[in-house]
Design a protein around this motif. Structure first.
Motif, PDB file in Angstrom:
ATOM      1  N   ALA A   1       0.855  -1.199   0.000  1.00 14.37           N
ATOM      2  CA  ALA A   1       0.000   0.000   0.000  1.00 14.37           C
ATOM      3  C   ALA A   1       0.891   1.251   0.000  1.00 14.37           C
ATOM      4  O   ALA A   1       0.604   2.231  -0.708  1.00 14.37           O
ATOM      5  N   ALA A   2       1.971   1.209   0.794  1.00 11.66           N
ATOM      6  CA  ALA A   2       2.856   2.384   0.885  1.00 11.66           C
ATOM      7  C   ALA A   2       3.532   2.652  -0.462  1.00 11.66           C
ATOM      8  O   ALA A   2       3.648   3.813  -0.896  1.00 11.66           O
ATOM      9  N   GLN A   3       3.980   1.589  -1.146  1.00 14.94           N
ATOM     10  CA  GLN A   3       4.625   1.789  -2.463  1.00 14.94           C
ATOM     11  C   GLN A   3       3.635   2.358  -3.470  1.00 14.94           C
ATOM     12  O   GLN A   3       3.958   3.275  -4.227  1.00 14.94           O
ATOM     13  N   LYS A   4       2.410   1.833  -3.471  1.00 10.65           N
ATOM     14  CA  LYS A   4       1.415   2.331  -4.437  1.00 10.65           C
ATOM     15  C   LYS A   4       1.129   3.807  -4.175  1.00 10.65           C
ATOM     16  O   LYS A   4       1.036   4.601  -5.110  1.00 10.65           O
ATOM     17  N   ALA A   5       0.994   4.154  -2.875  1.00 14.15           N
ATOM     18  CA  ALA A   5       0.687   5.554  -2.533  1.00 14.15           C
ATOM     19  C   ALA A   5       1.859   6.471  -2.906  1.00 14.15           C
ATOM     20  O   ALA A   5       1.665   7.628  -3.287  1.00 14.15           O
ATOM     21  N   LEU A   6       3.083   5.950  -2.813  1.00 19.63           N
ATOM     22  CA  LEU A   6       4.265   6.770  -3.126  1.00 19.63           C
ATOM     23  C   LEU A   6       4.438   6.963  -4.635  1.00 19.63           C
ATOM     24  O   LEU A   6       4.640   8.085  -5.108  1.00 19.63           O
ATOM     25  N   TYR A   7       4.387   5.839  -5.376  1.00 17.69           N
ATOM     26  CA  TYR A   7       4.773   5.902  -6.787  1.00 17.69           C
ATOM     27  C   TYR A   7       3.624   6.232  -7.754  1.00 17.69           C
ATOM     28  O   TYR A   7       3.814   7.003  -8.693  1.00 17.69           O
ATOM     29  N   LEU A   8       2.473   5.589  -7.561  1.00 17.28           N
ATOM     30  CA  LEU A   8       1.454   5.664  -8.624  1.00 17.28           C
ATOM     31  C   LEU A   8       0.957   7.080  -8.921  1.00 17.28           C
ATOM     32  O   LEU A   8       0.841   7.444 -10.101  1.00 17.28           O
ATOM     33  N   PRO A   9       0.696   7.917  -7.898  1.00 18.83           N
ATOM     34  CA  PRO A   9       0.222   9.267  -8.245  1.00 18.83           C
ATOM     35  C   PRO A   9       1.255  10.058  -9.065  1.00 18.83           C
ATOM     36  O   PRO A   9       0.895  10.789  -9.988  1.00 18.83           O
ATOM     37  N   LYS A  10       2.544   9.862  -8.754  1.00 18.77           N
ATOM     38  CA  LYS A  10       3.579  10.612  -9.490  1.00 18.77           C
ATOM     39  C   LYS A  10       3.779  10.045 -10.889  1.00 18.77           C
ATOM     40  O   LYS A  10       4.150  10.773 -11.820  1.00 18.77           O
ATOM     41  N   ILE A  11       3.559   8.752 -11.027  1.00 21.73           N
ATOM     42  CA  ILE A  11       3.631   8.150 -12.371  1.00 21.73           C
ATOM     43  C   ILE A  11       2.419   8.635 -13.178  1.00 21.73           C
ATOM     44  O   ILE A  11       2.538   9.001 -14.349  1.00 21.73           O
ATOM     45  N   ALA A  12       1.260   8.682 -12.516  1.00 18.83           N
ATOM     46  CA  ALA A  12       0.042   9.125 -13.206  1.00 18.83           C
ATOM     47  C   ALA A  12       0.184  10.561 -13.709  1.00 18.83           C
ATOM     48  O   ALA A  12      -0.228  10.884 -14.832  1.00 18.83           O
ATOM     49  N   SER A  13       0.792  11.424 -12.899  1.00 18.55           N
ATOM     50  CA  SER A  13       0.912  12.834 -13.310  1.00 18.55           C
ATOM     51  C   SER A  13       2.039  13.026 -14.326  1.00 18.55           C
ATOM     52  O   SER A  13       2.132  14.080 -14.953  1.00 18.55           O
ATOM     53  N   GLY A  14       2.900  12.023 -14.453  1.00 20.73           N
ATOM     54  CA  GLY A  14       4.027  12.146 -15.375  1.00 20.73           C
ATOM     55  C   GLY A  14       5.263  12.728 -14.712  1.00 20.73           C
ATOM     56  O   GLY A  14       6.322  12.839 -15.331  1.00 20.73           O
ATOM     57  N   GLU A  15       5.140  13.106 -13.418  1.00 19.56           N
ATOM     58  CA  GLU A  15       6.310  13.653 -12.720  1.00 19.56           C
ATOM     59  C   GLU A  15       7.427  12.611 -12.673  1.00 19.56           C
ATOM     60  O   GLU A  15       8.601  12.937 -12.811  1.00 19.56           O
ATOM     61  N   TRP A  16       7.028  11.353 -12.468  1.00 21.18           N
ATOM     62  CA  TRP A  16       7.990  10.259 -12.488  1.00 21.18           C
ATOM     63  C   TRP A  16       7.712   9.378 -13.694  1.00 21.18           C
ATOM     64  O   TRP A  16       6.580   8.928 -13.893  1.00 21.18           O
ATOM     65  N   ARG A  17       8.770   9.130 -14.466  1.00 20.37           N
ATOM     66  CA  ARG A  17       8.619   8.259 -15.644  1.00 20.37           C
ATOM     67  C   ARG A  17       9.117   6.858 -15.291  1.00 20.37           C
ATOM     68  O   ARG A  17      10.252   6.704 -14.835  1.00 20.37           O
ATOM     69  N   LEU A  18       8.230   5.890 -15.495  1.00 19.00           N
ATOM     70  CA  LEU A  18       8.608   4.485 -15.274  1.00 19.00           C
ATOM     71  C   LEU A  18       8.544   3.797 -16.635  1.00 19.00           C
ATOM     72  O   LEU A  18       7.688   2.989 -16.912  1.00 19.00           O
TER      73      LEU A  18
END
Ligand SMILES: Cc1cc2nc3c(=O)[nH]c(=O)nc-3n(C[C@H](O)[C@H](O)[C@H](O)COP(=O)(O)OP(=O)(O)OC[C@H]3O[C@@H](n4cnc5c(N)ncnc54)[C@H](O)[C@@H]3O)c2cc1C
Length: 389
Positions: free
Chosen positions: A104-121
């Motif tokens: 849950a902690a990883q999803k909360a950390l990474y997914l919103p930033k991946i969704a906004s494009g701030e973080w590229r995976l």
């Protein structure tokens, strides 16, 4: 021509939105990117800002919560516009490993930033030079030392590393000699690329037939925080396999976009080009291969939508995703050949885009899974034949 290519379907509104977005990124744009061996920065930025690459991220994490069906239409439309979704498709599906198996902690950390494009995976590192398709034999190791894992080894053909902030990495955490099954003992990590580069990880670009950013990646005592392990240690191979049906269906859709593009491009040219005092399209030698390509693309398209529908219903879809990828990659490659032949000498001229798309679509017979391995899957899992490797 009596109808559009592809024919109108239930996704017209989505298609229109993508067509509007893709319109400014025209033939001249993609030719310039190809000639410079550059990256389509402006296109990927526009796609990200419009939220399309976050299509499959649930709304609670800032994505659009769409299904694989809609995501596949997005990929198809990019290739149908004359572009190449291969420059950014990783951003759409690499997050699946986190979504399905992250805490849950990883999803909360990474997914919103991946969704906004701030973080590229955009990157996923599985393939290795000495083991290729035989993934369970991979040699890269990640050994736990206190609160860190230390990674050593080498990967090859790892795409979009230079246009990514994070990378999914598959490495062996328990030696082959100590596991009951060779598919056990591998683990998946999320690697911070900024931190890793120069501190245990180095990257060497591979110049290749397509304008596709792909690399050799070397690990020499790279330290990764133990918190970056996704899911359970030792279960990583299964997690990677879980993501393959979505990846194959999306790439099938890209091939279908390519195939329709080739058929449309060729039929237009065949109607216009006059040789021996009549349009070349009046000759059955030109008509019939085009008809064959169109028929095969339509058939592949049905299988693509079947695979996506099963996936979206949460049903098993391994056979359908593999068949969709097989049929679509075959249809696009054959359509590419027919389109080039229809254009005669002009098919070789960069300004027609045919030779570029021809090179781009050829990749999908080999990656992300080669055609032979699809046959091996079908033989074993659908036809009940003995495993061949
Ligand atoms: C442009 C590009 C981008 C890529 N991006 C990525 C990426 O981002 N991440 C990543 O991890 N990998 C990536 N790959 C790697 C790709 O997934 C592999 O190239 C592919 O899986 C095949 O592996 P290989 O090249 O080692 O071929 P090999 O495994 O050496 O196979 C060579 C040939 O032998 C055939 N073959 C092998 N074993 C069998 C068998 N048992 N039966 C029948 N035929 C067999 C294969 O089908 C293939 O045709 C990329 C590759 C390319 C070219």
């Amino acid at each position: 021509m009596t109808h559009d290519i592809p024919r109108p379907d239930a996704h017209q509104a989505l298609r229109e939105a993508l067509r509007d977005l893709c319109k400014p990124f025209d033939s001249a744009y993609w030719q310039a990117v190809d000639e410079a061996r550059g990256y389509p920065e402006a296109f990927v930025k526009a796609l990200t800002e419009a939220g399309w690459l976050a299509a499959m991220i649930p709304t609670e994490f800032g994505g659009s919560g769409l299904g694989l069906t809609e995501a596949s239409v997005i990929m198809e439309e990019i290739n149908l516009s004359g572009g190449n979704a291969g420059s950014c498709h990783g951003q759409m599906y690499n997050m699946g490993t986190l979504l399905r198996h992250g805490s849950a902690a990883q999803k909360a950390l990474y997914l919103p930033k991946i969704a906004s494009g701030e973080w590229r995976l955009q990157s996923m590192a599985v393939t290795e030079p000495s083991t290729g398709t035989d993934t369970t034999q991979l040699k890269t190791t990640a050994i736990r030392r206190g609160d860190r894992y230390v990674v050593n080894g080498q990967k090859v053909w790892i795409s979009r590393v230079q246009h990514s902030d994070w990378m999914i990495l598959l490495a062996r955490t328990t030696p082959l000699s100590q596991v009951a099954r060779k598919s056990e003992g591998m683990s998946v990590f999320i690697v911070d690329l900024q931190q890793a580069l120069g501190q245990g990880m180095s990257v060497k670009p591979i110049r290749n037939m397509v304008n596709h950013e792909t690399n050799e990646v070397f690990f020499d005592e790279l330290e990764i925080p133990a918190d970056n392990l996704i899911g359970q240690e030792g279960q990583g191979f299964r997690y990677i396999l879980d993501g393959l049906n979505a990846e194959r269906s999306l790439i099938a859709a890209e091939c279908i976009g390519d195939a329709y593009w080739f058929v449309d491009k060729a039929r237009r040219y065949a109607n216009e080009r006059q040789v021996f005092g009549r349009p070349i399209g009046q000759n059955q030698g030109i008509q019939f291969p085009l008809s064959e390509s169109y028929i095969e693309t339509e058939a592949a398209n049905l299988m693509r939508f079947r695979a996506c529908a099963l996936f979206d219903e949460g049903q098993p879809c391994g056979a359908e995703a593999n068949m969709a990828k097989y049929l679509a990659a075959k249809a696009s490659w054959e359509a590419a050949n027919v389109c080039l032949q229809t254009h005669g000498g002009f098919g070789f001229a960069a300004e027609y885009d045919v030779e570029r798309k021809f090179r781009e679509t050829r990749l999908y017979q080999v990656a992300p899974i080669s055609t032979n391995l699809i046959h091996a899957y079908m033989a074993e899992h659908v036809l009940g034949l003995p495993r061949s490797f």
